[in-house]
Design an enzyme around this catalytic site. Structure first.
Site, PDB file in Angstrom:
ATOM      1  N   GLY A 155      47.977  14.671  66.569  1.00  0.00           N
ATOM      2  CA  GLY A 155      46.562  14.262  65.990  1.00  0.00           C
ATOM      3  C   GLY A 155      47.061  14.242  64.427  1.00  0.00           C
ATOM      4  O   GLY A 155      48.218  13.714  64.056  1.00  0.00           O
ATOM      5  N   ARG A 156      46.041  14.047  63.561  1.00  0.00           N
ATOM      6  CA  ARG A 156      46.075  13.562  62.225  1.00  0.00           C
ATOM      7  C   ARG A 156      47.053  14.453  61.487  1.00  0.00           C
ATOM      8  O   ARG A 156      47.807  14.046  60.618  1.00  0.00           O
ATOM      9  CB  ARG A 156      44.647  13.589  61.544  1.00  0.00           C
ATOM     10  CG  ARG A 156      43.774  12.433  61.887  1.00  0.00           C
ATOM     11  CD  ARG A 156      42.526  12.598  61.083  1.00  0.00           C
ATOM     12  NE  ARG A 156      41.992  14.015  61.376  1.00  0.00           N
ATOM     13  CZ  ARG A 156      40.999  14.206  62.288  1.00  0.00           C
ATOM     14  NH1 ARG A 156      40.602  13.214  63.034  1.00  0.00           N
ATOM     15  NH2 ARG A 156      40.525  15.466  62.341  1.00  0.00           N
ATOM     16  N   ILE A 157      47.011  15.840  61.785  1.00  0.00           N
ATOM     17  CA  ILE A 157      47.771  16.840  61.292  1.00  0.00           C
ATOM     18  C   ILE A 157      49.160  16.785  61.705  1.00  0.00           C
ATOM     19  O   ILE A 157      49.985  16.804  60.920  1.00  0.00           O
ATOM     20  CB  ILE A 157      47.238  18.454  61.325  1.00  0.00           C
ATOM     21  CG1 ILE A 157      45.779  18.383  60.564  1.00  0.00           C
ATOM     22  CG2 ILE A 157      48.090  19.353  60.555  1.00  0.00           C
ATOM     23  CD1 ILE A 157      45.163  19.556  60.789  1.00  0.00           C
ATOM     24  N   ALA A 237      47.839  26.240  63.694  1.00  0.00           N
ATOM     25  CA  ALA A 237      46.907  25.514  64.392  1.00  0.00           C
ATOM     26  C   ALA A 237      45.725  26.524  64.636  1.00  0.00           C
ATOM     27  O   ALA A 237      44.693  26.874  64.068  1.00  0.00           O
ATOM     28  CB  ALA A 237      47.399  24.982  65.680  1.00  0.00           C
ATOM     29  N   ARG A 238      45.909  27.440  65.565  1.00  0.00           N
ATOM     30  CA  ARG A 238      44.959  28.570  65.834  1.00  0.00           C
ATOM     31  C   ARG A 238      45.543  29.820  66.727  1.00  0.00           C
ATOM     32  O   ARG A 238      46.618  29.497  67.528  1.00  0.00           O
ATOM     33  CB  ARG A 238      43.861  28.041  66.997  1.00  0.00           C
ATOM     34  CG  ARG A 238      42.570  27.402  66.599  1.00  0.00           C
ATOM     35  CD  ARG A 238      41.768  28.437  65.555  1.00  0.00           C
ATOM     36  NE  ARG A 238      40.619  27.696  64.818  1.00  0.00           N
ATOM     37  CZ  ARG A 238      40.487  27.191  63.886  1.00  0.00           C
ATOM     38  NH1 ARG A 238      41.736  26.946  63.029  1.00  0.00           N
ATOM     39  NH2 ARG A 238      39.497  26.495  63.539  1.00  0.00           N
ATOM     40  N   GLU A 267      43.005  37.678  65.069  1.00  0.00           N
ATOM     41  CA  GLU A 267      42.976  37.667  63.284  1.00  0.00           C
ATOM     42  C   GLU A 267      41.253  38.153  62.958  1.00  0.00           C
ATOM     43  O   GLU A 267      40.556  37.898  63.825  1.00  0.00           O
ATOM     44  CB  GLU A 267      43.525  36.440  62.843  1.00  0.00           C
ATOM     45  CG  GLU A 267      42.520  35.141  63.255  1.00  0.00           C
ATOM     46  CD  GLU A 267      42.767  34.075  62.364  1.00  0.00           C
ATOM     47  OE1 GLU A 267      44.050  33.594  62.731  1.00  0.00           O
ATOM     48  OE2 GLU A 267      42.338  33.418  61.756  1.00  0.00           O
ATOM     49  N   HIS A 285      45.994  32.984  57.385  1.00  0.00           N
ATOM     50  CA  HIS A 285      44.949  31.696  57.624  1.00  0.00           C
ATOM     51  C   HIS A 285      44.551  30.884  56.683  1.00  0.00           C
ATOM     52  O   HIS A 285      43.577  30.546  56.138  1.00  0.00           O
ATOM     53  CB  HIS A 285      43.675  32.043  58.548  1.00  0.00           C
ATOM     54  CG  HIS A 285      43.315  30.959  59.379  1.00  0.00           C
ATOM     55  ND1 HIS A 285      42.541  31.341  60.627  1.00  0.00           N
ATOM     56  CD2 HIS A 285      43.071  29.727  59.308  1.00  0.00           C
ATOM     57  CE1 HIS A 285      41.876  30.089  61.016  1.00  0.00           C
ATOM     58  NE2 HIS A 285      42.434  29.098  60.261  1.00  0.00           N
ATOM     59  N   ILE A 286      45.727  30.544  55.702  1.00  0.00           N
ATOM     60  CA  ILE A 286      45.390  29.907  54.203  1.00  0.00           C
ATOM     61  C   ILE A 286      45.840  28.110  54.414  1.00  0.00           C
ATOM     62  O   ILE A 286      46.119  27.760  53.249  1.00  0.00           O
ATOM     63  CB  ILE A 286      45.897  30.455  53.408  1.00  0.00           C
ATOM     64  CG1 ILE A 286      47.553  30.784  53.521  1.00  0.00           C
ATOM     65  CG2 ILE A 286      45.055  31.818  53.041  1.00  0.00           C
ATOM     66  CD1 ILE A 286      48.074  31.302  52.360  1.00  0.00           C
TER      67      ILE A 286
HETATM   68  C1  DGY Z   1      40.155  24.719  60.242  1.00  0.00           C
HETATM   69  O1  DGY Z   1      39.626  23.822  59.436  1.00  0.00           O
HETATM   70  O2  DGY Z   1      39.988  24.621  61.447  1.00  0.00           O
HETATM   71  C2  DGY Z   1      40.834  25.603  59.417  1.00  0.00           C
HETATM   72  O3  DGY Z   1      41.770  26.314  60.490  1.00  0.00           O
HETATM   73  C3  DGY Z   1      39.935  26.308  58.820  1.00  0.00           C
HETATM   74  O4  DGY Z   1      40.816  27.173  57.626  1.00  0.00           O
END
Ligand code: DGY
Length: 325
Positions: A155-157, A237-238, A267, A285-286
């Site tokens: 995707g975009r990222i 990501a997550r 987390e 998560h930064i």
């Molecule tokens: C998001 O935008 O999903 C990021 O994980 C928040 O920091």
């Protein structure tokens, strides 16, 4: 009379001021993470909410918020929001796509370089007073230039991460549910491959998929075992996309060489195994946390909330089928 809204976490003063030109604003500027009970009570008389990924928006909550019409997440990921429950209660849900891609990609690269070149391990070595002499074979790492980068989720990222690889003369492989447009493939010089090929050929695997039941434990013991022994895994990501138990075991037993992690399954709790490992670079998560980007995320969520409650047409609506009447 102005509509009442609630902001569930601390945000920038300028964004609160903007909201105050439209609404009666109530906010949790003290920033303690609210319990489900506290959130339900804060939202019981509100028409709108700005929330973060620390808040779970589900049936149990929404059934107690009779006036709520819009929930605006200050994040692009929205696995904290149950869209079916929002639809059932006529609640518009929005996220913040687009404003954090480059900042998150920069941070994925921070973790790629730090993990490949063992930066945090090296710094600890120095701080602990262990450095006594230069050595040819000291803290040897992985070359990033000319390596193969595997991007899961284009995707975009994912694309922004791929574009940055051009400067490192890398071969870029990617995998997603489907191929991206040929112009994007050629701009990123990226080649679509199967998940198995990506895992088997990449020196660096970087994850950029949203979290969902389909991506839960996308990287489990079996998938990690397909990676090269010399490879590293990066997750911005997550949490939950990676099985943390399996990753700890793989890092401990040398199935892969290292990992750079910004997100975790439970987390803010950290798997205790990660703390004991030298071959993992950790951050809380930064990835999107530059001042500019966090401001843009908060402002975008606020703009979505204003649009939702004034026109019923927020730009980043996640559930367009919702009854907005
Ligand atoms: C998001 O935008 O999903 C990021 O994980 C928040 O920091």
């Amino acid at each position: 009379m102005n509509k009442k809204i609630f902001v569930s976490r601390e945000i920038f003063e300028e964004v609160l001021d903007f909201l105050a030109t439209h609404f009666e604003v109530h906010s949790n500027q003290a920033d303690a993470v609210l319990t489900a009970e506290e959130l339900a009570s804060a939202l019981s008389d509100k028409e709108g909410a700005m929330v973060a990924l620390t808040e779970r928006i589900d049936e149990a909550l929404l059934s107690r918020c009779a006036h709520l019409r819009a929930v605006c997440n200050i994040a692009v990921g929205y696995n904290n929001i149950d869209l079916a429950a929002c639809n059932a209660h006529g609640v518009m849900a929005t996220n913040t796509p687009g404003v954090l891609d480059d900042t998150t990609a920069d941070f994925a690269w921070t973790l790629i370089l730090a993990t490949a070149r063992r930066l945090t391990e090296a710094e600890r070595y120095l701080r602990d007073g262990k450095w006594k002499k230069w050595e040819l074979k000291q803290l040897l790492g992985l070359d990033v230039h000319h390596a193969t980068l595997g991007i899961m989720g284009m995707g975009r990222i994912g694309q922004a991460v791929a574009r940055r690889a051009l400067g490192f003369d890398m071969e870029v492989l990617y995998h997603d549910q489907s191929r991206v447009a040929p112009e994007i493939e050629s701009a990123c010089r990226a080649r679509f491959v199967s998940r198995e090929e990506l895992l088997g050929k990449s020196d660096i695997v970087s994850l950029h998929v949203p979290y969902s039941p389909q991506t839960h434990h996308l990287m489990g013991a079996q998938e990690i075992s397909l990676m090269k022994k010399s490879a590293i895994l990066i997750n911005t990501a997550r949490g939950g996309v990676v099985d943390d138990d399996a990753l700890v075991e793989a890092l401990r037993s040398g199935v892969i060489a290292g990992a750079g992690l910004d997100v975790f399954e439970r987390e803010p709790a950290l798997h205790p195994g990660f703390k004991e490992l030298a071959n993992v670079v950790l951050s809380p998560h930064i990835a999107s946390a530059s001042r500019n980007t966090r401001f843009k995320m908060a402002m975008k969520a606020a703009e979505n909330l204003v649009a939702a409650l004034t026109t019923g047409q927020p730009p980043d609506l996640l559930n367009p089928g919702v009854n907005r009447g």
